[in-house]
Structures are given as structure tokens and as C-alpha cells.
Design a protein around this motif. Sequence first.
Motif, short mmCIF file in Angstrom:
data_model
loop_
_atom_site.label_atom_id
_atom_site.label_comp_id
_atom_site.label_asym_id
_atom_site.label_seq_id
_atom_site.Cartn_x
_atom_site.Cartn_y
_atom_site.Cartn_z
N TRP A 168 0.78 -1.12 0.08
CA TRP A 168 -0.08 0.12 -0.11
C TRP A 168 0.97 1.28 0.01
O TRP A 168 0.57 2.29 -0.62
CB TRP A 168 -1.02 0.03 1.10
N TRP A 169 1.96 1.30 0.53
CA TRP A 169 2.97 2.23 0.52
C TRP A 169 3.35 2.61 -0.76
O TRP A 169 3.83 3.64 -1.18
CB TRP A 169 4.11 1.94 1.69
N ILE A 170 3.85 1.36 -1.67
CA ILE A 170 4.35 1.65 -2.87
C ILE A 170 3.26 2.31 -3.85
O ILE A 170 3.34 3.18 -4.46
CB ILE A 170 4.51 0.36 -3.50
N ILE A 171 1.80 1.85 -3.63
CA ILE A 171 0.83 2.36 -4.27
C ILE A 171 0.62 3.97 -4.13
O ILE A 171 0.45 4.60 -4.98
CB ILE A 171 -0.53 1.47 -3.72
N CYS A 172 0.62 4.29 -2.97
CA CYS A 172 0.32 5.88 -2.26
C CYS A 172 1.55 6.53 -3.03
O CYS A 172 1.40 7.61 -3.61
CB CYS A 172 0.28 6.11 -1.05
N PHE A 173 2.72 5.90 -2.89
CA PHE A 173 3.98 6.60 -3.40
C PHE A 173 3.89 6.98 -4.90
O PHE A 173 4.19 7.94 -5.58
CB PHE A 173 5.20 6.00 -2.93
N GLU A 174 3.34 5.84 -5.45
CA GLU A 174 3.29 5.92 -6.98
C GLU A 174 2.41 7.08 -7.27
O GLU A 174 2.30 7.60 -8.31
CB GLU A 174 3.18 4.51 -7.68
N PHE A 175 1.21 6.93 -6.69
CA PHE A 175 0.27 8.27 -7.04
C PHE A 175 0.83 9.49 -7.07
O PHE A 175 0.38 10.36 -7.80
CB PHE A 175 -1.02 7.80 -6.39
N LEU A 176 1.66 9.86 -5.86
CA LEU A 176 2.29 11.04 -5.74
C LEU A 176 3.24 11.50 -6.87
O LEU A 176 3.31 12.46 -7.53
CB LEU A 176 3.14 10.96 -4.48
N LEU A 177 3.90 10.28 -7.34
CA LEU A 177 4.71 10.36 -8.41
C LEU A 177 4.23 10.61 -9.91
O LEU A 177 4.64 11.44 -10.74
CB LEU A 177 5.73 9.17 -8.68
N VAL A 178 2.84 10.07 -10.01
CA VAL A 178 2.23 10.45 -11.14
C VAL A 178 1.80 11.78 -11.37
O VAL A 178 1.66 12.54 -12.50
CB VAL A 178 0.80 9.27 -11.24
N CYS A 179 1.16 12.25 -10.00
CA CYS A 179 1.10 13.73 -10.04
C CYS A 179 1.96 14.56 -10.35
O CYS A 179 2.15 15.62 -11.05
CB CYS A 179 0.46 14.16 -8.82
N LEU A 180 3.09 14.29 -9.83
CA LEU A 180 4.58 15.11 -10.01
C LEU A 180 5.00 15.09 -11.42
O LEU A 180 5.24 15.95 -12.15
CB LEU A 180 5.59 14.57 -9.25
#
Length: 204
Positions: free
Chosen positions: A49-61
Motif C-alpha cells: 500500500w505504501w508503494i501504491i500511495c507513493f506511485e500516485f504522488l509520482l504520477v501527479c509530479l
Amino acid sequence: MAPVRHHPAHLGAGAAVLGCILLSWLILLAGIAACQSQMLNKTALGFEWWIICFEFLLVCLAATHLSGYHRSHAGLVALKAVNTVLCMVYANIWNKIYRQGGASEDFGGLYPGSADASTMLGVTPNRIDCALAGFVLLSIFNTLLLAVLGTAPTERYNDNVASARGTQMSTTTTTTYPATNTTYPTSAATPVQGGVPGAGTTVV
């Protein structure tokens, strides 16, 4: 900071890869959520779940980066590389341990000791395959996005655009005046310094 204009080909490639990353992220999200709903230990997939949240942040960036704001360029590339490696590692975990039923001790301590096939007891294989597909697809498309970010020709393209605009402005604002020759009439009398022009010597 003013937005930087991307080359059209680079912008199109980045948008296409980013769309594939978002689709892969949705597949991973659905797979992890489906697996957790059937697991006995609901907290066993905390790092996923941490990887999923981190990936969403990187998609926004990455989306703001493609829109032209480059303050986060170096940070985005570094964080994207870290998350890409995590997706690759966890793709192997889900394939060799959760899908094939191996043990983490069989792989030289590469994987955390908490990763064990017993974690997925009661989970249907289709749900495990969905999560595995999400990790694999994210690994592939994140690598492609890193290649796109590393070959962004923004400065050269902006220099060419500025040079073309400068040349156009110089050609449109340059005014050429025709050369004119002005002829002034000359007098037969030669002016004498300190006297009256045209006056001669008085003869008595």
C-alpha cells in the motif's frame, strides 16, 4: 518560474507513457485490494500500500512536469527510479513466493522474511495474478518514463524557438530608407573670413 515549452514529440510520448502508468496503477490497486479482502491477516500488505500511495504522488509530479514546470525534475527522476526498483523487487516477490509458493529463504535474503506463501492462504490465484500484473506493468512503464524524462530536449527546443522568433522580429522591424543625393547651389564669390560673402576689394 515560467513554464518551459516541451518539444511536441516528447510531450506526446510522455503523456502516452504517463497514461499507461496510470492504468497500471489502477490494475495494481485493484489487485492488492482484492487480495487483502480475502486474506486472514489484513495488515500483511502494508508495504504494498505504501508503494501504491507513493506511485500516485509520482504520477501527479510527472503530470506537472510535463505541463512545463521543471523545479521537481531531479527529484522526480530520483524518486521514480527508487519506486521502479521497488516495483521490480515486489514483482519477483509476488511471482516466486506468493504465486509459485516459494519461501523468502530460497532467494538469498533478497526479500523480507515476512514474505511467505502462507500469507496468501485463501486468496484466489486470479487476484494474485492481477496484483502481479500491476507490479510488472509499473516496472515497465516507469522505466520508459525515466527514459523520456532523461532525454527531454526542452532547452534546445526553446533556444531554437527563441532564435526563430528573434530572426522574425529582426526581419519585420528593419526599415530601409532610400539613399538620396542632395545638391546645394554654390556661389561664384568665395566667402572671405571675417567679411561679407561675395564682397571684393574696394578700388579707389
